[in-house]
Design a protein around this motif. Structure first.
Motif, PDB file in Angstrom:
ATOM      1  N   VAL A   1      -5.669   5.414   2.933  1.00  0.00           N
ATOM      2  CA  VAL A   1      -4.774   5.460   1.773  1.00  0.00           C
ATOM      3  C   VAL A   1      -4.562   6.908   1.345  1.00  0.00           C
ATOM      4  O   VAL A   1      -3.435   7.324   1.029  1.00  0.00           O
TER       5      VAL A   1
ATOM      6  N   GLY B   1       0.817  -1.207   0.000  1.00  0.00           N
ATOM      7  CA  GLY B   1       0.000   0.000   0.000  1.00  0.00           C
ATOM      8  C   GLY B   1       0.854   1.262   0.000  1.00  0.00           C
ATOM      9  O   GLY B   1       0.554   2.230  -0.713  1.00  0.00           O
TER      10      GLY B   1
ATOM     11  N   VAL C   1      -9.068   1.201  -2.044  1.00  0.00           N
ATOM     12  CA  VAL C   1      -7.665   1.599  -2.205  1.00  0.00           C
ATOM     13  C   VAL C   1      -7.507   2.494  -3.433  1.00  0.00           C
ATOM     14  O   VAL C   1      -6.810   3.514  -3.395  1.00  0.00           O
TER      15      VAL C   1
END
Length: 326
Positions: free
Chosen positions: A215, A93, A185
């Motif tokens: 995110v 991520g 995401v």
């Protein structure tokens, strides 16, 4: 030299219109969540600047106060950044966030150069579209010595295009078959403003809001390193003598670190969120006061083209990295 009591009273007096506009913009945002308080405040300032009200004494000499409000807004913005939660998105991520920011920033610079747009405006747009919208634009504006009309145009474009993404990203995610986690995401990695990401997460449903926002806050955390990149690039071009890390960006890092200690109660963080919006919106009102409508309209076609392509770069690079890393 410390300010005298009269000088402090004068400064507070001149702050009144900006703070009133900020409160009005924040109130409208409560009623209409998609109405960005920063853009609303900017428009209010622009409207006032183009009417006889602009000649009122209380609205004169707002430039210094505007810069101060925007800078302190960025400092307090750090309290909205939970570093531990950002780290919780994992190596993949974090790599996605960093990759998206760098590709969008440098891609926007390259496209803007090819389009022949003014370099300072291109830098503002690149920072806003790659990191966190209006706050990022305000953070780098002084470094590149940007004109007020360029800042206003960049803020307007990042708000409008980010708002379009609120609808476009959830629809596209469903169309291409992303699951809920992947869609969240992608929303956080591609949409420009934090509030816009929250709105898109709400459209996606489930637990998408929390993940998408986390995110997105990872992108917000890139504000400090990106400020250094902008300062180094500007210094190399001889267009600035600003420090690599301005005091307000140092303050942003410090408040983010304070947030991460866990010492602040949730009530304080809630208040900090409101204060951030009010400070930034008040600064945007002051920014609008320095602009004349004839300077913004019609919107240059090449600026619209750059905003469109920058949004496409952010969406495409984040989707590609999502497929590769997660």
């Amino acid at each position: 030299m410390p300010l005298t009591q009269d000088a402090r009273a004068s400064s507070l007096y001149r702050l009144t219109p900006a703070l009133m506009a900020a409160v009005a913009a924040a109130g409208l945002n409560v009623v209409i969540p998609l109405a960005s308080p920063l853009l609303v405040a900017l428009v209010l300032g622009l409207v006032v600047a183009n009417t006889p009200l602009a000649d009122r004494r209380i609205l004169q000499d707002q430039a210094g106060l505007t810069r101060l409000l925007l800078r302190w807004g960025i400092v307090v913005l750090g309290l909205k950044l939970p570093v531990d939660a950002v780290l919780g998105i994992g190596v993949g991520g974090i790599a996605l966030v960093v990759g998206t920011v760098l590709i969008t920033y440098y891609g926007t610079l390259a496209v803007g150069t090819r389009l022949g747009l003014e370099p300072r405006f291109v830098t503002l747009l690149a920072a806003g579209f790659s990191i966190c919208g209006a706050a990022a634009i305000a953070a780098v504006a002084d470094t590149v010595r940007a004109r007020q009309r360029d800042v206003a145009l960049a803020v307007a474009l990042v708000t409008v295009f980010g708002s379009v993404m609120i609808v476009l990203v959830p629809w596209s995610a469903h169309l291409i078959g992303l699951d809920d986690r992947q869609a969240a995401v992608w929303a956080g990695a591609s949409i420009h403003e934090v509030a816009q990401v929250v709105a898109a997460g709400s459209v996606l449903g489930g637990g998408a809001v929390a993940l998408a926002t986390t995110v997105k806050l990872g992108r917000v955390a890139m504000l400090a390193p990106m400020s250094i990149l902008v300062a180094r690039r500007s210094a190399g071009e001889g267009s600035t003598t600003a420090p690599l890390l301005p005091w307000f960006v140092v303050g942003f890092v410090a408040t983010a670190a304070l947030r991460s200690t866990g010492l602040l109660p949730e009530s304080a963080l809630t208040v900090a969120g409101v204060v951030t919006n009010v400070l930034l919106a008040a600064g945007m009102f002051g920014l609008g006061l320095g602009i004349r409508l004839r300077e913004l309209w019609p919107v240059p076609g090449r600026a619209l083209a750059l905003a469109t392509l920058s949004t496409a770069i952010a969406a495409g690079s984040s989707l590609g990295l999502l497929a590769l890393l997660m």
